[in-house]
Design an enzyme around this catalytic site. Structure first.
Site, short mmCIF file in Angstrom:
data_model
loop_
_atom_site.label_atom_id
_atom_site.label_comp_id
_atom_site.label_asym_id
_atom_site.label_seq_id
_atom_site.Cartn_x
_atom_site.Cartn_y
_atom_site.Cartn_z
N LYS A 19 -5.37 11.56 -18.26
CA LYS A 19 -5.47 12.31 -19.51
C LYS A 19 -4.17 12.14 -20.31
CE LYS A 19 -9.50 13.24 -17.92
NZ LYS A 19 -9.88 14.37 -17.09
N ARG A 30 0.83 -1.22 0.00
CA ARG A 30 0.00 0.00 0.00
C ARG A 30 0.86 1.26 0.00
NH1 ARG A 30 -3.46 -0.44 4.67
NH2 ARG A 30 -2.16 1.15 5.64
N ASP A 55 -5.32 22.46 -10.02
CA ASP A 55 -5.53 21.36 -10.98
C ASP A 55 -4.82 21.79 -12.26
OD1 ASP A 55 -6.50 19.65 -12.99
OD2 ASP A 55 -8.40 19.34 -11.94
N TYR A 99 -13.27 21.73 -12.32
CA TYR A 99 -13.84 20.43 -12.68
C TYR A 99 -15.00 20.16 -11.72
CZ TYR A 99 -13.62 15.33 -13.54
OH TYR A 99 -13.88 14.02 -13.85
C1 PLP Z 1 -10.60 14.21 -15.79
C2 PLP Z 1 -10.25 15.33 -14.89
C3 PLP Z 1 -10.13 15.14 -13.53
C4 PLP Z 1 -10.42 13.82 -12.85
O1 PLP Z 1 -9.56 12.80 -13.23
P1 PLP Z 1 -10.01 11.25 -13.14
O2 PLP Z 1 -8.78 10.51 -13.38
O3 PLP Z 1 -11.09 11.07 -14.18
O4 PLP Z 1 -10.58 11.07 -11.75
C5 PLP Z 1 -9.73 16.20 -12.75
N1 PLP Z 1 -9.50 17.42 -13.30
C6 PLP Z 1 -9.63 17.63 -14.61
C7 PLP Z 1 -9.34 18.99 -15.15
C8 PLP Z 1 -10.02 16.61 -15.45
O5 PLP Z 1 -10.17 16.85 -16.75
#
Ligand code: PLP
Length: 403
Positions: free
Chosen positions: A208, A58, A183, A111
């Site tokens: 992404k 973990r 973010d 988001y």
């Molecule tokens: C997709 C996304 C997230 C979340 O990511 P996941 O891996 O789908 O949980 C957070 N912030 C932004 C800007 C995103 O496009």
């Protein structure tokens, strides 16, 4: 070292793995010690937070530690932690830094599941969330309270793509004793350097562009020294861990991030410029276009643009938008982005309560993938022709829902 070199060397230690170029997929729950003395040494190294130290699956194996090391180097932060999704990374970082009685400022353009986590979960633990206009810059000062602990930024914003003046916001936040949590998914670690602009904690949905092939979910939090201990401890206390197979895919994606992103940028901008000239298009919202309200800030602070932007269509009905999308063959219909393939998805900006979205038409988020842009443009021409044909037939309905 320049970023493209860093992408190749960061987190790699072939000498530890019999010369293998890549850190292997190390699957483990139990990690055995050879003697009690060795077990004591493993525990000491972990308590001292020595890089790569572990006593249990973990807490990560060599695969996770390689990825964390690479991400910290690319972001220019102190240290990184890997999570099973981007949202898990966001939720844990916020839970780590906020406590009962705190106030957190969150941009309208964040988001939306980030806002849901604050509204539905942290509110139950006595944290008060307030949303703010992403265009506020230094005017965020008027919203700061003595108990404001975190200013959450996301630039460009999800879907609506506002560029924030991060250095101005960070200067105010720090003057009031608050941390800046960002973010940074859109820019990737290559196109925005968060720690050079005053950010304390930078988060990526590695799902992404970092994974980059639409085949795994992963998140990363990178901290400066001031936030590291708190975030690391909460991550451990909440049992956050990610699987080595997925992390391997992210490490593999990282090695080609530079060349992929360059192509996403060039093709995305080319497609955006073409769309900008089409009569069926009201507007193209792309930070690298001079028409974008945040273009000057983007030029000042960013090193590039990814393949994600928004197009606003002159479409009087949802049926026209559906005709446009259904006529496309190279753009998949689906959420997420950052893979090698192109995607489209309609959205309603009005649901982000308070967003100052100036456009009247219907919005479609586009992700331009690695296909030849000429094929994508020909495809979009078909789509716009279908849209125009549908417009000529269909009765009008209101373009946007009330917020
Ligand atoms: C997709 C996304 C997230 C979340 O990511 P996941 O891996 O789908 O949980 C957070 N912030 C932004 C800007 C995103 O496009």
């Amino acid at each position: 070292m320049k970023d493209n070199t860093q992408l190749v060397v960061a987190g790699r230690h072939p000498e530890r793995f019999g010369g293998l170029v890549n850190t292997p997929i190390c699957r483990a729950s139990t990690i055995l010690a050879g003697s009690m003395a060795e077990w004591d040494e493993m525990k000491r190294a972990r308590a001292a937070q020595e890089p790569g130290a572990t006593t249990y699956g973990r807490y990560g194996t060599a695969t996770a530690h390689a990825f964390e090391e690479a991400m910290a180097a690319l972001e220019g932060g102190h240290r990184s932690l890997v999570f099973p999704s981007g949202l898990a990374a966001i939720a844990t970082a916020l839970a780590a830094l906020l406590r009962a009685g705190d106030h957190v400022l969150v941009t309208y353009s964040a988001y939306s599941p980030t806002r849901s986590f604050l509204e539905r979960v942290l509110s139950r633990f006595g944290v008060e969330m307030q949303v703010y206009d992403p265009g506020c810059g230094a005017a965020i000062e008027s919203l700061m309270r003595p108990n404001t602990r975190v200013v959450y930024v996301e630039s460009p914003g999800s879907e609506t793509l506002e560029i924030q003046d991060i250095p101005a916001i960070a200067a105010i936040a720090h003057a009031h004793g608050a941390f800046v949590v960002m973010d940074n998914t859109w820019a990737t670690p290559l196109f925005f350097k968060p720690f050079e602009h005053g950010v304390d904690v930078s988060i990526h949905a590695a799902t992404k562009y970092i994974v980059g092939h639409s085949d795994a979910m992963l998140g990363v939090v990178t901290c400066n020294e001031a936030t590291w201990n708190q975030v690391r401890e909460t991550t451990q206390d909440m049992g956050q861990t990610a699987g080595p197979d997925d992390i391997y895919l992210a490490l593999r994606g990282l090695r080609t991030l530079g060349v992929r992103l360059q192509r996403h940028w060039e093709s995305g901008l080319r497609v955006a410029q073409w769309l900008h000239q089409q009569p069926e298009v009201e507007s193209v919202v792309h930070p690298a276009l001079p028409s974008h309200p945040g273009h000057a800030l983007w030029r000042r602070d960013f090193k590039g643009a990814c393949g994600l932007f928004t197009v606003v269509l002159h479409a009087s009905s949802e049926a026209s938008v559906a005709a446009f999308i259904d006529a496309l063959s190279h753009f998949g219909i689906g959420v997420s982005w950052g893979g090698y393939e192109s995607l489209v998805i309609p959205f309603t900006p009005g649901r982000h309560h308070g967003t100052r979205w100036p456009h009247k038409g219907r919005a479609v988020r586009m992700h331009v993938g690695l296909e030849d842009p000429e094929d994508l443009i020909a495809d979009l021409q078909h789509g716009l022709t279908a849209l125009a044909a549908c417009e000529a037939l269909s009765p009008a309905t209101p373009a946007t829902r009330a917020a």
